[in-house]
Design a protein around this motif. Structure first.
Motif, PDB file in Angstrom:
ATOM      1  N   GLN A  19       0.835  -1.199   0.000  1.00 18.81           N
ATOM      2  CA  GLN A  19       0.000   0.000   0.000  1.00 18.81           C
ATOM      3  C   GLN A  19       0.871   1.250   0.000  1.00 18.81           C
ATOM      4  OE1 GLN A  19      -2.562  -0.512   3.412  1.00 18.81           O
ATOM      5  NE2 GLN A  19      -3.985  -1.780   2.240  1.00 18.81           N
ATOM      6  N   VAL A  21       0.985   5.784   0.632  1.00 19.31           N
ATOM      7  CA  VAL A  21       0.476   6.872   1.458  1.00 19.31           C
ATOM      8  C   VAL A  21       0.847   8.211   0.828  1.00 19.31           C
ATOM      9  CG1 VAL A  21       2.527   6.983   2.968  1.00 19.31           C
ATOM     10  CG2 VAL A  21       0.286   7.737   3.835  1.00 19.31           C
ATOM     11  N   ARG A  88      -5.068  11.601  -0.640  1.00 21.31           N
ATOM     12  CA  ARG A  88      -5.189  10.254  -1.208  1.00 21.31           C
ATOM     13  C   ARG A  88      -5.575  10.321  -2.675  1.00 21.31           C
ATOM     14  NH1 ARG A  88      -8.824   6.870  -2.600  1.00 21.31           N
ATOM     15  NH2 ARG A  88     -10.613   7.995  -1.781  1.00 21.31           N
ATOM     16  N   ASP A  94      -3.150   4.750  -1.571  1.00 21.53           N
ATOM     17  CA  ASP A  94      -4.116   3.952  -0.818  1.00 21.53           C
ATOM     18  C   ASP A  94      -4.573   4.678   0.442  1.00 21.53           C
ATOM     19  OD1 ASP A  94      -4.088   1.472  -2.437  1.00 21.53           O
ATOM     20  OD2 ASP A  94      -1.986   1.432  -1.838  1.00 21.53           O
ATOM     21  N   TRP A  95      -3.660   5.409   1.067  1.00 21.68           N
ATOM     22  CA  TRP A  95      -3.937   6.127   2.312  1.00 21.68           C
ATOM     23  C   TRP A  95      -3.611   7.602   2.146  1.00 21.68           C
ATOM     24  CZ3 TRP A  95      -6.309   4.101   6.444  1.00 21.68           C
ATOM     25  CH2 TRP A  95      -6.359   2.704   6.551  1.00 21.68           C
ATOM     26  N   CYS A 122      -8.813   6.111   3.590  1.00 18.89           N
ATOM     27  CA  CYS A 122      -8.582   5.094   2.571  1.00 18.89           C
ATOM     28  C   CYS A 122      -9.860   5.068   1.730  1.00 18.89           C
ATOM     29  CB  CYS A 122      -8.233   3.736   3.175  1.00 18.89           C
ATOM     30  SG  CYS A 122      -9.536   2.992   4.179  1.00 18.89           S
ATOM     31  N   ARG A 123      -9.971   4.169   0.794  1.00 17.86           N
ATOM     32  CA  ARG A 123     -11.126   4.205  -0.104  1.00 17.86           C
ATOM     33  C   ARG A 123     -12.462   4.037   0.626  1.00 17.86           C
ATOM     34  NH1 ARG A 123      -7.264   3.938  -3.252  1.00 17.86           N
ATOM     35  NH2 ARG A 123      -7.098   3.883  -5.474  1.00 17.86           N
ATOM     36  N   ASP A 126     -12.863   7.291   6.303  1.00 18.68           N
ATOM     37  CA  ASP A 126     -12.132   8.507   6.655  1.00 18.68           C
ATOM     38  C   ASP A 126     -12.550   8.939   8.050  1.00 18.68           C
ATOM     39  OD1 ASP A 126     -14.165  10.894   6.387  1.00 18.68           O
ATOM     40  OD2 ASP A 126     -14.423   9.744   4.537  1.00 18.68           O
ATOM     41  N   VAL A 156      -3.773   1.125   9.477  1.00 14.03           N
ATOM     42  CA  VAL A 156      -3.303   0.128   8.514  1.00 14.03           C
ATOM     43  C   VAL A 156      -3.435  -1.272   9.109  1.00 14.03           C
ATOM     44  CG1 VAL A 156      -1.259  -0.747   7.292  1.00 14.03           C
ATOM     45  CG2 VAL A 156      -1.799   1.707   7.249  1.00 14.03           C
ATOM     46  N   SER A 160      -6.569  -2.932   7.056  1.00 17.60           N
ATOM     47  CA  SER A 160      -5.972  -3.538   5.867  1.00 17.60           C
ATOM     48  C   SER A 160      -5.882  -5.037   6.056  1.00 17.60           C
ATOM     49  CB  SER A 160      -4.558  -2.982   5.649  1.00 17.60           C
ATOM     50  OG  SER A 160      -4.595  -1.597   5.432  1.00 17.60           O
TER      51      SER A 160
END
Length: 165
Positions: A19, A21, A88, A94-95, A122-123, A126, A156, A160
């Protein structure tokens, strides 16, 4: 204040998960991105950062809605979240992690010195975390970076998939 997490830990966590950032920084003016970049191999996870010290740049560079800035101001949890989303999206990471706050020496728009918001995005997620730090400008800025690293590591780990999944 969250437990101390070094930038090497953050880089390793992101590498394990493949990932990336990006940052949007106001009061720290790039210190978070520079701290991450100090770690050998950070180029595999650090996409870039936006220094949005001036309020108008929060809108033009990071995409924070001007209406939000007018209503809430630059030091607010909603602004921190929007900054993280903007980092992002604008850096295709990703972050996104943001820092906005008051380092001092004086109160800003009624917000006390030492008030900091860290945004994480992230997607699918938030959030903004509020910190209150003591000390001079340098101490508040350093504490903000440490807090952001700890919050990013936590997010993360919690949000994740484990490496290899």
């Amino acid at each position: 204040m969250p437990a101390t997490v070094g930038p090497g830990t953050v880089v390793a966590l992101l590498k394990e998960r493949a990932q990336t950032v990006a940052t949007a920084e106001s009061l720290t003016a790039g210190l978070l991105a520079a701290t991450i970049a100090d770690v050998p191999g950070a180029s595999t996870v650090l996409r870039g950062g936006l220094i949005v010290y001036a309020t108008d740049l929060k809108a033009t560079l990071a995409g924070v809605p001007r209406e939000l800035l007018d209503r809430c101001g630059p030091v607010h949890p909603d602004t921190a979240r929007a900054l993280a989303v903007g980092a992002r999206e604008r850096c295709d990471a990703d972050w996104g992690v943001s820092l906005t706050g008051v380092a001092g020496p004086t109160v800003q728009d009624g917000v006390p010195v030492g008030t900091v918001y860290c945004g994480l995005a992230c997607r699918a997620y938030d959030v903004a975390v509020r910190f209150e730090f003591d000390g001079d400008r340098s101490a508040v800025r350093a504490a903000a970076v440490a807090g952001a690293l700890a919050e990013l590591a936590r997010a993360v780990r919690e949000l994740s998939p484990e490496p290899g999944r």
